[in-house]
Design a protein around this motif. Structure first.
Motif, PDB file in Angstrom:
ATOM      1  N   ASP A 194       0.823  -1.091   0.025  1.00 45.49           N
ATOM      2  CA  ASP A 194       0.077  -0.080   0.018  1.00 45.49           C
ATOM      3  C   ASP A 194       0.778   1.090  -0.178  1.00 45.49           C
ATOM      4  OD1 ASP A 194      -2.295  -1.775   0.090  1.00 45.49           O
ATOM      5  OD2 ASP A 194      -2.402  -1.362   2.128  1.00 45.49           O
ATOM      6  N   THR A 195       2.025   1.312   0.693  1.00 41.13           N
ATOM      7  CA  THR A 195       2.879   2.495   0.767  1.00 41.13           C
ATOM      8  C   THR A 195       3.421   2.407  -0.612  1.00 41.13           C
ATOM      9  OG1 THR A 195       3.299   2.051   3.028  1.00 41.13           O
ATOM     10  CG2 THR A 195       4.965   3.320   1.816  1.00 41.13           C
ATOM     11  N   LEU A 196       4.061   1.504  -1.095  1.00 38.78           N
ATOM     12  CA  LEU A 196       4.635   1.542  -2.556  1.00 38.78           C
ATOM     13  C   LEU A 196       3.674   2.243  -3.616  1.00 38.78           C
ATOM     14  CD1 LEU A 196       7.195   0.906  -4.226  1.00 38.78           C
ATOM     15  CD2 LEU A 196       6.305  -1.412  -4.582  1.00 38.78           C
ATOM     16  N   VAL A 197       2.177   1.483  -3.593  1.00 44.42           N
ATOM     17  CA  VAL A 197       1.569   2.138  -4.621  1.00 44.42           C
ATOM     18  C   VAL A 197       1.228   3.515  -4.280  1.00 44.42           C
ATOM     19  CG1 VAL A 197      -0.854   2.050  -5.550  1.00 44.42           C
ATOM     20  CG2 VAL A 197       0.570  -0.142  -4.839  1.00 44.42           C
ATOM     21  N   ALA A 198       1.034   3.802  -3.325  1.00 44.66           N
ATOM     22  CA  ALA A 198       0.898   5.354  -3.030  1.00 44.66           C
ATOM     23  C   ALA A 198       1.980   6.296  -3.266  1.00 44.66           C
ATOM     24  CB  ALA A 198       0.340   5.613  -1.592  1.00 44.66           C
ATOM     25  N   TRP A 199       3.337   5.702  -3.018  1.00 41.91           N
ATOM     26  CA  TRP A 199       4.355   6.502  -3.345  1.00 41.91           C
ATOM     27  C   TRP A 199       4.563   6.610  -5.023  1.00 41.91           C
ATOM     28  CZ3 TRP A 199       9.268   4.770  -5.284  1.00 41.91           C
ATOM     29  CH2 TRP A 199      10.511   5.558  -4.926  1.00 41.91           C
ATOM     30  N   ILE A 200       4.386   5.493  -5.681  1.00 40.18           N
ATOM     31  CA  ILE A 200       4.465   5.539  -7.107  1.00 40.18           C
ATOM     32  C   ILE A 200       3.665   6.550  -7.591  1.00 40.18           C
ATOM     33  CG2 ILE A 200       4.223   4.224  -9.152  1.00 40.18           C
ATOM     34  CD1 ILE A 200       5.320   1.832  -7.552  1.00 40.18           C
ATOM     35  N   LYS A 201       2.254   6.383  -7.103  1.00 43.51           N
ATOM     36  CA  LYS A 201       1.344   7.356  -7.890  1.00 43.51           C
ATOM     37  C   LYS A 201       1.565   8.930  -7.601  1.00 43.51           C
ATOM     38  CE  LYS A 201      -3.482   8.269  -8.042  1.00 43.51           C
ATOM     39  NZ  LYS A 201      -4.965   7.605  -7.843  1.00 43.51           N
ATOM     40  N   ASP A 202       1.641   9.151  -6.289  1.00 48.89           N
ATOM     41  CA  ASP A 202       1.790  10.476  -5.602  1.00 48.89           C
ATOM     42  C   ASP A 202       3.158  11.051  -5.849  1.00 48.89           C
ATOM     43  OD1 ASP A 202      -1.028  10.414  -5.087  1.00 48.89           O
ATOM     44  OD2 ASP A 202      -0.501   9.596  -3.070  1.00 48.89           O
ATOM     45  N   THR A 203       3.996  10.521  -5.089  1.00 52.34           N
ATOM     46  CA  THR A 203       5.353  11.134  -5.188  1.00 52.34           C
ATOM     47  C   THR A 203       6.188  11.061  -6.463  1.00 52.34           C
ATOM     48  OG1 THR A 203       5.743  10.278  -2.874  1.00 52.34           O
ATOM     49  CG2 THR A 203       7.754  10.867  -3.868  1.00 52.34           C
ATOM     50  N   LEU A 204       5.994   9.961  -7.136  1.00 50.83           N
ATOM     51  CA  LEU A 204       6.528   9.841  -8.523  1.00 50.83           C
ATOM     52  C   LEU A 204       5.726  10.104  -9.865  1.00 50.83           C
ATOM     53  CD1 LEU A 204       8.613   6.534  -8.105  1.00 50.83           C
ATOM     54  CD2 LEU A 204       9.348   8.831  -7.574  1.00 50.83           C
ATOM     55  N   GLY A 205       4.622  10.809  -9.462  1.00 49.12           N
ATOM     56  CA  GLY A 205       3.888  11.057 -10.490  1.00 49.12           C
ATOM     57  C   GLY A 205       3.565   9.694 -11.602  1.00 49.12           C
ATOM     58  N   ASN A 206       2.781   8.965 -10.972  1.00 45.84           N
ATOM     59  CA  ASN A 206       2.674   7.601 -11.709  1.00 45.84           C
ATOM     60  C   ASN A 206       3.775   6.924 -12.253  1.00 45.84           C
ATOM     61  OD1 ASN A 206      -0.252   7.764 -11.073  1.00 45.84           O
ATOM     62  ND2 ASN A 206      -0.585   9.182 -12.950  1.00 45.84           N
ATOM     63  N   GLY A 207       4.975   7.036 -11.306  1.00 49.68           N
ATOM     64  CA  GLY A 207       6.062   6.234 -11.990  1.00 49.68           C
ATOM     65  C   GLY A 207       6.939   6.931 -12.655  1.00 49.68           C
ATOM     66  N   THR A 208       6.873   8.085 -13.131  1.00 49.69           N
ATOM     67  CA  THR A 208       7.751   8.724 -14.037  1.00 49.69           C
ATOM     68  C   THR A 208       8.705   9.496 -13.639  1.00 49.69           C
ATOM     69  OG1 THR A 208       6.119  10.722 -14.116  1.00 49.69           O
ATOM     70  CG2 THR A 208       5.642   8.888 -15.761  1.00 49.69           C
TER      71      THR A 208
END
Length: 124
Positions: free
Chosen positions: A62-76
């Motif tokens: 759950d932490t990783l999914v939120a981090w990829i989406k929010d912090t990394l801009g959908n992983g970009t």
């Protein structure tokens, strides 16, 4: 500007889900009229790729999914992470290949998730 760091404190790629780092990109190839092929290095040849699978808990998922989406801009976005380079873990700048869409999740049990990712690793 400081890059975000990998959000999971302890992790280790599983042995069967790890592909050693490819330390350079494919060369640019040009077919010549005489049948020869000219190859030359690409700009940014200090970029490698690494595929790995990590086993994490549901809470870490759950932490990783939120981090990829929010912090990394959908992983970009780019981030720093300790990656295995064959002799030990080294902190490197990384980026997901294909963004967050390239990260795959497989539930192993009710408490564990296998996360498979291909990373672009800078400075190898």
């Amino acid at each position: 500007m400081t890059l975000p760091t990998w959000p999971i404190a302890t992790y280790m790629p599983i042995q069967d889900g790890f592909a050693p780092i490819q330390r350079m990109r494919e060369p640019i190839s040009t077919d010549m009229e005489g049948g020869n092929t000219r190859q030359r290095s690409r700009p940014g040849d200090n970029v490698g790729t690494l595929t790995q699978t990590l086993w994490i808990t549901n809470a870490e998922h759950d932490t990783l999914v939120a981090w990829i989406k929010d912090t990394l801009g959908n992983g970009t976005g780019r981030f720093t992470m300790n990656v295995w380079l064959g002799t030990g873990y080294v902190s490197k700048t990384c980026q997901f290949v294909k963004g967050g869409a390239g990260v795959r999740y497989a539930w192993l049990s009710t408490t564990e998730v296998a996360v498979t990712m291909t990373l672009r690793v800078y400075g190898v």
